[in-house]
Design a protein around this motif. Structure first.
Motif, PDB file in Angstrom:
ATOM      1  N   ILE A 268       0.830  -1.199   0.000  1.00 48.36           N
ATOM      2  CA  ILE A 268       0.000   0.000   0.000  1.00 48.36           C
ATOM      3  C   ILE A 268       0.869   1.255   0.000  1.00 48.36           C
ATOM      4  O   ILE A 268       0.575   2.226  -0.706  1.00 48.36           O
ATOM      5  CB  ILE A 268      -0.949  -0.009   1.217  1.00 48.36           C
ATOM      6  N   LEU A 269       1.943   1.242   0.800  1.00 46.63           N
ATOM      7  CA  LEU A 269       2.838   2.398   0.809  1.00 46.63           C
ATOM      8  C   LEU A 269       3.407   2.657  -0.581  1.00 46.63           C
ATOM      9  O   LEU A 269       3.508   3.808  -1.027  1.00 46.63           O
ATOM     10  CB  LEU A 269       3.979   2.182   1.804  1.00 46.63           C
ATOM     11  N   LYS A 270       3.787   1.583  -1.266  1.00 47.72           N
ATOM     12  CA  LYS A 270       4.325   1.744  -2.615  1.00 47.72           C
ATOM     13  C   LYS A 270       3.254   2.259  -3.574  1.00 47.72           C
ATOM     14  O   LYS A 270       3.531   3.090  -4.446  1.00 47.72           O
ATOM     15  CB  LYS A 270       4.902   0.417  -3.108  1.00 47.72           C
ATOM     16  N   LYS A 271       2.033   1.790  -3.405  1.00 47.80           N
ATOM     17  CA  LYS A 271       0.921   2.256  -4.235  1.00 47.80           C
ATOM     18  C   LYS A 271       0.709   3.749  -4.053  1.00 47.80           C
ATOM     19  O   LYS A 271       0.476   4.480  -5.020  1.00 47.80           O
ATOM     20  CB  LYS A 271      -0.346   1.485  -3.869  1.00 47.80           C
ATOM     21  N   TYR A 272       0.797   4.196  -2.806  1.00 47.63           N
ATOM     22  CA  TYR A 272       0.602   5.617  -2.504  1.00 47.63           C
ATOM     23  C   TYR A 272       1.882   6.444  -2.700  1.00 47.63           C
ATOM     24  O   TYR A 272       1.879   7.654  -2.484  1.00 47.63           O
ATOM     25  CB  TYR A 272       0.127   5.788  -1.061  1.00 47.63           C
ATOM     26  N   LYS A 273       2.953   5.771  -3.105  1.00 44.37           N
ATOM     27  CA  LYS A 273       4.258   6.421  -3.304  1.00 44.37           C
ATOM     28  C   LYS A 273       4.748   7.122  -2.029  1.00 44.37           C
ATOM     29  O   LYS A 273       5.262   8.249  -2.066  1.00 44.37           O
ATOM     30  CB  LYS A 273       4.188   7.413  -4.471  1.00 44.37           C
ATOM     31  N   ILE A 274       4.562   6.420  -0.915  1.00 41.71           N
ATOM     32  CA  ILE A 274       5.035   6.919   0.377  1.00 41.71           C
ATOM     33  C   ILE A 274       6.354   6.225   0.708  1.00 41.71           C
ATOM     34  O   ILE A 274       6.398   5.030   0.973  1.00 41.71           O
ATOM     35  CB  ILE A 274       4.014   6.641   1.499  1.00 41.71           C
ATOM     36  N   ASN A 275       7.436   6.967   0.626  1.00 41.55           N
ATOM     37  CA  ASN A 275       8.751   6.450   1.017  1.00 41.55           C
ATOM     38  C   ASN A 275       9.426   7.539   1.835  1.00 41.55           C
ATOM     39  O   ASN A 275      10.077   8.436   1.300  1.00 41.55           O
ATOM     40  CB  ASN A 275       9.590   6.080  -0.198  1.00 41.55           C
ATOM     41  N   VAL A 276       9.208   7.466   3.126  1.00 34.37           N
ATOM     42  CA  VAL A 276       9.675   8.492   4.055  1.00 34.37           C
ATOM     43  C   VAL A 276      10.641   7.855   5.049  1.00 34.37           C
ATOM     44  O   VAL A 276      10.751   6.627   5.117  1.00 34.37           O
ATOM     45  CB  VAL A 276       8.473   9.127   4.791  1.00 34.37           C
ATOM     46  N   PRO A 277      11.357   8.656   5.838  1.00 35.81           N
ATOM     47  CA  PRO A 277      12.267   8.078   6.828  1.00 35.81           C
ATOM     48  C   PRO A 277      11.547   7.119   7.777  1.00 35.81           C
ATOM     49  O   PRO A 277      10.416   7.370   8.188  1.00 35.81           O
ATOM     50  CB  PRO A 277      12.793   9.298   7.575  1.00 35.81           C
ATOM     51  N   VAL A 278      12.228   6.023   8.104  1.00 36.69           N
ATOM     52  CA  VAL A 278      11.661   4.962   8.934  1.00 36.69           C
ATOM     53  C   VAL A 278      12.375   4.910  10.279  1.00 36.69           C
ATOM     54  O   VAL A 278      13.603   4.977  10.344  1.00 36.69           O
ATOM     55  CB  VAL A 278      11.806   3.588   8.245  1.00 36.69           C
ATOM     56  N   SER A 279      11.596   4.769  11.346  1.00 37.43           N
ATOM     57  CA  SER A 279      12.160   4.536  12.680  1.00 37.43           C
ATOM     58  C   SER A 279      11.796   3.121  13.112  1.00 37.43           C
ATOM     59  O   SER A 279      10.619   2.779  13.214  1.00 37.43           O
ATOM     60  CB  SER A 279      11.605   5.552  13.680  1.00 37.43           C
TER      61      SER A 279
END
Length: 322
Positions: A268-279
């Protein structure tokens, strides 16, 4: 009700991985760090939540994170953190110097910041901005019993707008973490009246999939769809429900052993093009490291092994998700 099934289990990952995971903490800095940094722009940038390394000083913390292959640290700059707010001017530069010595650039930190009228909060943000940090987690909020939820949301919305203005001046991005329980934002939906008072550019949401699944086992995807314009960082951890002394309770577990369907989530993140810093958080039993203790009941090598396992699982499932 059937039990949610994680379509990509930790056991599956173990079959795929041919890495010498347990040995990574003992490798030299260059050997362990280079492979992770050969990633493409589509790979996640994973920062280790420094709460779990508070048994180490700044230099040893940075060395350990680099050797395990993390891209950075989500540094605790808060009460009982690696850096105390009242000592931020002296200690945050020391922490950053140690991080940079091992190739870790300052980017993420977790704070108690919310009210811009608190001078201590301003000093924390100003110091972090000067040192190159870009993202931070805000403090949590609660609903007072002496006023309605709507009144509280209106009050917090005004504070959010003021905080975003300060963030814009300092070049920082704040993220409010959705946290299960009675916190503001536990249901995700109730964050919208607060965040929609802002531009959504310098203040948004630090999305926590673990807490989202706790509160919305079957509906978390709807909450994610609604909050996605505000997501600027994400938190990764896992859990399951279990019986303890006859009562149902939350049990924190390593990634892939719980109820979070990471393959679906990452798709889903890839579908929404969400690639943000990860903790990356590890809240299961690590001899006290999971709670930020300064002394441990297990060896630090065992702690590092678990951290590396979760990191490699996370990166592998991200690659597998479509």
């Amino acid at each position: 009700m059937s039990k949610p099934i994680n379509t990509f289990s930790r056991r599956d990952f173990a079959k795929l991985s041919t890495l010498g995971i347990a040995a990574l903490p003992f490798l030299g800095f260059q050997n362990a760090f280079d492979p992770i940094n050969s990633a493409t722009e589509n790979d996640l940038k994973v920062h280790l939540f420094s709460k779990h390394l508070q048994f180490l000083n700044y230099r040893d913390m940075s060395e350990a994170a680099a050797n395990m292959g993390f891209d950075g640290l989500d540094l605790t700059v808060r009460r009982k953190g690696h850096v105390l707010p009242e000592q931020v001017k002296d200690d945050l530069p020391k922490a950053v110097e140690a991080m940079k010595a091992y190739g870790l650039q300052p980017q993420l930190m977790s704070t108690n910041v919310w009210d811009v009228n608190d001078d201590k909060n301003k000093v924390v943000l100003e110091t972090a901005s000067q040192l190159g940090f870009t993202h931070y987690r805000t403090d949590w909020l609660t609903y007072p019993e002496n006023q309605s939820i709507q009144e509280s949301q209106a009050h917090y919305a005004k504070q959010a707008k003021a905080l975003e203005q300060l963030n814009e001046e300092l070049g920082l991005i704040g993220g409010y973490q959705n946290h299960s329980g009675k916190h503001v934002g536990a249901a995700v939906w109730d964050l919208l009246p607060i965040l929609e008072a802002t531009k959504g550019e310098f203040l948004g949401c630090q999305y926590d999939i673990r807490h989202a699944v706790v509160e919305g086992a079957g509906s978390w995807e709807l909450g994610l769809q609604r909050i996605k314009p505000f997501i600027n960082t994400i938190v990764i951890k896992d859990f399951k429900w279990g019986l303890t002394d006859g009562k149902w309770t939350l049990i924190n577990v390593p990634l892939g052993e719980g109820m979070v369907d990471f393959k679906r989530y990452f798709s889903i993140l890839k579908k929404y093009k969400i690639n943000v810093p990860v903790s990356l958080h590890l809240e299961y039993d690590l001899g006290g490291a999971e709670k930020g203790h300064s002394t441990l009941t297990i060896s630090k090598e065992e702690v590092f092994k678990n951290m590396t396992n979760d990191l490699q699982f996370l990166k592998e499932v991200w690659k597998q998700a479509e």
